[in-house]
Design an enzyme around this catalytic site. Sequence first.
Site, PDB file in Angstrom:
ATOM      1  N   SER A 236       5.066  -1.595   3.593  1.00 44.49           N
ATOM      2  CA  SER A 236       6.461  -1.694   3.180  1.00 44.49           C
ATOM      3  C   SER A 236       6.590  -1.355   1.694  1.00 44.49           C
ATOM      4  O   SER A 236       6.125  -0.305   1.273  1.00 44.49           O
ATOM      5  CB  SER A 236       7.004  -3.084   3.524  1.00 44.49           C
ATOM      6  OG  SER A 236       8.408  -3.106   3.468  1.00 44.49           O
ATOM      7  N   HIS A 367       7.530  -4.632  12.205  1.00 41.80           N
ATOM      8  CA  HIS A 367       7.266  -4.139  10.852  1.00 41.80           C
ATOM      9  C   HIS A 367       5.979  -4.744  10.308  1.00 41.80           C
ATOM     10  O   HIS A 367       5.779  -5.957  10.305  1.00 41.80           O
ATOM     11  CB  HIS A 367       8.448  -4.504   9.952  1.00 41.80           C
ATOM     12  CG  HIS A 367       8.405  -3.886   8.588  1.00 41.80           C
ATOM     13  ND1 HIS A 367       7.871  -2.645   8.336  1.00 41.80           N
ATOM     14  CD2 HIS A 367       8.840  -4.359   7.379  1.00 41.80           C
ATOM     15  CE1 HIS A 367       7.986  -2.368   7.056  1.00 41.80           C
ATOM     16  NE2 HIS A 367       8.568  -3.389   6.450  1.00 41.80           N
TER      17      HIS A 367
END
Length: 627
Positions: A236, A367
């Site tokens: 991320s 994620h």
Amino acid sequence: MITSLARSTIGFRMVALALAATLAAAGAVAATPAPAVAADGSENEGADCQVPGLPDAGSLPTVSRLPDPFTKLNGTRITSKSDWRCRREEIKRLAEKFVYGEKPAKPSSVTGTVSRTGITVNVSHNGRNASFSAGVDLPSGTGPFPAVVVLGGFGADTAAIKAAGAAVITYDPLAVGREGTPRTSKQGAFYTIYGANSSTGILAAWAWGVSRIIDVLEQSGGSILRSDATGVTGCSRYGKGAFVVGAFDQRIALTMPIESGSGGVAAFRAIPGESGAQPLSSAYSEQPWLGDAFSSFTASPARLPVDTHSVVGMIAPRGLFIMDNPHIDWLAARSASVAALGGAEIYKALGAGGDITYWSAVQDGTHCASRSEWRTPLQQNIQKFLLNTGSYTGSMRIAANKSGNLAEWRDWQTPTLGDGGGGDTTPPTAPAGLAASGTTSTGTSLSWTAATDDTGVTGYDVLRATGASGGTFAQVGTSATTSYADTGLTPATTYRYQVRARDAAGNPSPVSGTVQVTTQPGSGGGGCTAVPTVQTQWSTGYVIQPLTITNTGTSAMNGWTVTFTLPAGHQLAGSWNGTTTVSGQTVTVRNVAHNGALAPGASTGSVGFQVNRPSGDTALPSGYTCA
């Protein structure tokens, strides 16, 4: 000198390839992948290059396609592998001026300690001092060990890293460049040294911090951790950071960014055209990740004289393993595949096409999850680039629903660079006998007969077009063998495939014949439910993840549609793993290719969305229905 040895590794690679090919032709041995190119012994090998004056922002032309990474600032193209050293320096200076801000060279004094549990770093420069530290987690064995720096403790699977024989350095980048600060008052060790109003973004500051850790490793004598075998990873925002770390320090032997999104690997020019991707304006304003100068390009990235495919090339020919998530639109995986394919052309031109891997063909959409598909190539990359063992050859494993087409994004061709390549301009023969087998509703297996080449074939590009006719063939993957499994396809859809070979000099063959497949249809029927979970919320927004869709019927279903109502004043900011439309306050989410088929009782938990709301309003969406 260490630097001289590092500069000779490209030539060594080409000699090794030529020797293997010659022996194979004589029937002595089979051709094997060349040894890994070592990381350079200096932070910036091109620091001595003479770079002409950089353009001013106001004079930059609009160039809709990716800039030619092989054309120098003076307008000439590089012709040899040795030319890349100073061309890379030009790209570095452009990236600093217009994208990331300057990453300063080593400060006047860097000291510290290395123990079996931690690293301390003390920096002094121009009368200013700063310190920070990092944790160390060693694998079993006696060492000294290679190490992977994990930004924020949030990157590749640390258990897999240690199992492969590398140590884990846990680095807190926020101690060096803090998030949540205004651009005029940046905080952290970097800004203590260079000033709170520095125009350098915190991604470059984080990269500076990792470089200082490597400085300390070099001073330590290498009894615990090897300074010549360092990798970096992050996911991320920390994936954005890992990408910049690897690009701006040539002592990094292996770079492994994960789901880095806008401001990371994703091509700046491609992001505005990718549905659901985080806009550049959002990435710039969310945190001071990018340099202050990038503000003038958020609405006009085509004016940038550099793009992320060239930043990928800054890492070449060192190891690069890009991991991506095609299930969350916000992460801009299609734009990332464009940058990876463009950067891979630089790797190929340097004779290092097997040293880059891009992998977005994954099933789990969560994620920053630890994915089974990545574990083996992760360890193989560590073995090759940090332990100097194994013969892993990188590949492109691009998800069908997030596949970029490099042909649409470039008007330049990859040159055949001399110096070690022997000036080879002869392409391989076209692969023959392309065939497909085992086609299911979401995948197919391809195989073909090997191409031939005078110096040896190093790999194959797999091309795909949708439909029985028309459309453009786009590269969707690479293979070091004569087979490839394509996954993530849409049920009841026709696809056409072609394959081309490449040799060690990067020469592409003519394409093979075309094979056509039609995926099997999915099953239909069944009712469903949609249950939201609030993952996180703050005063002006919230994230629903997952929005769990469950097949409550007695037969399989091949598609679903969810509707719900947003409270007054709330606005959808982004979504993933669903095709979303908004009418007033009513939101409709439909399945995408990979999550529409649900067996009776089965669920998909990968769907999610983000909403902006008036400050202090605690209302949440209501009226969820599923059909």
